[in-house]
Design an enzyme around this catalytic site. Structure first.
Site, PDB file in Angstrom:
ATOM      1  N   ASP A  72       0.835  -1.211   0.000  1.00 34.03           N
ATOM      2  CA  ASP A  72       0.000   0.000   0.000  1.00 34.03           C
ATOM      3  C   ASP A  72       0.868   1.258   0.000  1.00 34.03           C
ATOM      4  OD1 ASP A  72       0.797  -0.692   2.661  1.00 34.03           O
ATOM      5  OD2 ASP A  72      -0.756   0.598   3.509  1.00 34.03           O
ATOM      6  N   GLU A 118       0.437  -1.471   5.741  1.00 33.34           N
ATOM      7  CA  GLU A 118       1.489  -0.933   6.632  1.00 33.34           C
ATOM      8  C   GLU A 118       1.236   0.531   6.911  1.00 33.34           C
ATOM      9  OE1 GLU A 118       5.137   1.127   7.861  1.00 33.34           O
ATOM     10  OE2 GLU A 118       3.949   1.494   6.066  1.00 33.34           O
TER      11      GLU A 118
HETATM   12  C1  LIG Z   1       1.559   3.274  14.747  1.00 30.46           C
HETATM   13  S1  LIG Z   1       1.194   2.853  13.171  1.00 30.46           S
HETATM   14  C2  LIG Z   1       1.732   4.231  12.231  1.00 30.46           C
HETATM   15  C3  LIG Z   1       2.754   3.889  11.263  1.00 30.46           C
HETATM   16  C4  LIG Z   1       3.474   5.076  10.675  1.00 30.46           C
HETATM   17  N1  LIG Z   1       4.602   4.575   9.914  1.00 30.46           N
HETATM   18  C5  LIG Z   1       5.319   5.363   9.092  1.00 30.46           C
HETATM   19  C6  LIG Z   1       6.523   4.741   8.449  1.00 30.46           C
HETATM   20  O1  LIG Z   1       4.977   6.497   8.815  1.00 30.46           O
HETATM   21  C7  LIG Z   1       3.956   6.001  11.775  1.00 30.46           C
HETATM   22  O2  LIG Z   1       5.018   5.765  12.361  1.00 30.46           O
HETATM   23  O3  LIG Z   1       3.253   6.986  12.067  1.00 30.46           O
HETATM   24 ZN   LIG Z   2       6.766   2.382   3.987  1.00 30.76          ZN
HETATM   25 ZN   LIG Z   3       4.999   5.196   4.423  1.00 31.04          ZN
END
Ligand SMILES: CSCC[C@H](NC(C)=O)C(=O)O
Ligand SMILES: [Zn+2]
Ligand SMILES: [Zn+2]
Length: 408
Positions: free
Chosen positions: A76, A146
């Site tokens: 995604d 993800e």
């Molecule tokens: C807690 S789930 C969120 C996932 C998201 N990942 C990235 C890589 O942006 C973040 O860290 O905000």
């Molecule tokens: Zn990523």
């Molecule tokens: Zn990302």
């Protein structure tokens, strides 16, 4: 000059609109099945949640009893603000540069379809073109969701029986581009703590001195976390003992990201909420940190609600005694990359792998490249993609050749 077939396949992958919140996973799965057929890989797909396919392509090794290598990528991509793009984000336009290269513009070019496609092309080179056999089995894992936390994707997968059967010994996953020279290698992640503080209080007419209001209960909580933020910022700005600069992964950040209250200007609101996005560096005692936030809330008559709280701080060993790290480091050096080891500032699917006991490294082989993940006009250079295939062909061959433990 005609376009290389690998680049055409990359463009095809980028054109599949796997954009949140309604990713076209069906088209993506068809594409991956086609790749598996062309490469002669074992292929299966499982939807732990309906409409959210985990796709696995496996290349059996000559010693399948040894722990396998997982090459993980998410399928995604994040939404776009199309009006800010100079090229349509799902056309994967190939634009010539002055130095004879091309930029390929597309959402997901960096994050992280380049990585998934390089895995596939590296296997194509090793298996189909060079007719190699590697010792350990290699699994290419393509997971959904993800970008929205991975709960219906990687989390469900690592908790499944199928994941256990893979007998994974080591994994690669995504990292981040580096505007500098070195390859950023992420051996751990900061843990997300998304907390909401909710307070209730006295209400009444906005013209009066109302005591004990919801909003005033939140003020000392906000103040406390802002002071904590300031202290961490000072740590961040202070060089390490060896004089090198700290990275975000070394500290805990806190940002006020939600603030909600009120119904009408002259009515004192009965409730108020403030939300923080906190990212805890692995050195923090996560359980104690959580208790401290709960105590902070209680002290001021509020409640703490944890929307996300990751409580595992497993990191992957980058010690020479870890044979996978040693093989990785040696190969990366031979590929001409310097290495910069870091804790990833945000959360990726690697955290599920590490918690499940599978050591993982986060790598996106883009050096001297701008960080464009989640940004407008995301692109990668064609030369970077082609070099990425060389990189993974070498790294995968090395990891899959790490000798197993002798059975004594
Ligand atoms: C807690 S789930 C969120 C996932 C998201 N990942 C990235 C890589 O942006 C973040 O860290 O905000
Ligand atoms: Zn990523
Ligand atoms: Zn990302």
């Amino acid at each position: 000059m005609s376009i290389q077939p690998s680049v055409l396949r990359f463009i095809e992958y980028l054109r599949i609109k796997t954009v949140q919140p309604e990713p076209d996973y069906a088209a993506c799965t068809r594409f991956l099945e086609q790749q598996a057929n062309e490469l002669g890989l074992i292929y299966w797909v499982k939807e732990y949640v309906a409409g959210k396919p985990v796709v696995v392509l496996s290349w059996p090794g000559t010693s399948p009893e040894q722990g396998s290598i997982i090459l993980n990528s998410h399928t995604d991509v994040v939404p776009v603000f199309e009006e800010f793009w100079h090229y349509p984000p799902f056309d994967a336009e190939r634009v010539a540069t002055d130095d004879g290269d091309y930029k390929i513009y597309a959402r997901g070019a960096q994050d992280m379809k380049i990585v998934g496609m390089c895995y596939l092309e590296a296997i194509r080179r090793l298996k189909v073109e060079e007719k190699r056999r590697l010792e350990r089995t290699v699994h290419l894992v393509f997971v959904p969701d993800e970008e929205i936390g991975g709960r219906d994707g990687m989390q469900m997968f690592v908790e499944s029986a199928e994941f256990g059967v893979l007998n994974a010994a080591f994994a690669l996953d995504e990292g981040m581009a580096n505007p500098g020279d070195a390859l950023r290698v992420f051996y751990g992640e900061r843990a997300p703590c998304w907390v909401k503080f909710v307070a209730h209080g006295n209400t009444g007419h906005g013209s009066q001195f109302i005591e004990g209001t919801a909003a005033e209960k939140l003020l000392p909580i906000i103040d406390h976390l802002m002071q904590f933020r300031q202290a961490q910022l000072q740590v961040f700005k202070t060089p390490r003992e060896d004089g090198s600069a700290r990275t975000l992964g070394d500290v805990t950040t806190a940002n006020l990201t939600l603030l909600q209250s009120g119904v009408q200007q002259n009515v004192v609101p009965e409730s108020a909420m403030v939300g923080f996005d906190i990212r805890m560096t692995p050195a923090v005692d996560y359980a104690q940190f959580k208790r401290d936030l709960e105590a902070l809330a209680a002290k001021h008559g509020a409640e703490a609600e944890f929307v996300q709280f990751w409580d595992d701080n497993t990191i992957t060993s980058t010690d020479a005694a870890n044979p996978f790290w040693a093989a990785f480091e040696l190969t990366v050096a031979a590929q001409g990359f310097g290495v910069f080891k870091e804790i990833f500032p945000a959360a990726t699917d690697s955290r599920y792998l590490r918690r499940a006991g599978v050591p993982a490294l986060g790598v996106t082989p883009l050096c001297n490249a701008p960080i464009l993940l989640h940004d407008h006009d995301e692109f990668v250079k064609e030369s970077e993609f082609l070099r990425g295939i060389d990189f993974y062909a070498a790294v995968v061959a090395a990891l899959a050749s790490v000798p197993g433990q002798s059975a004594t």
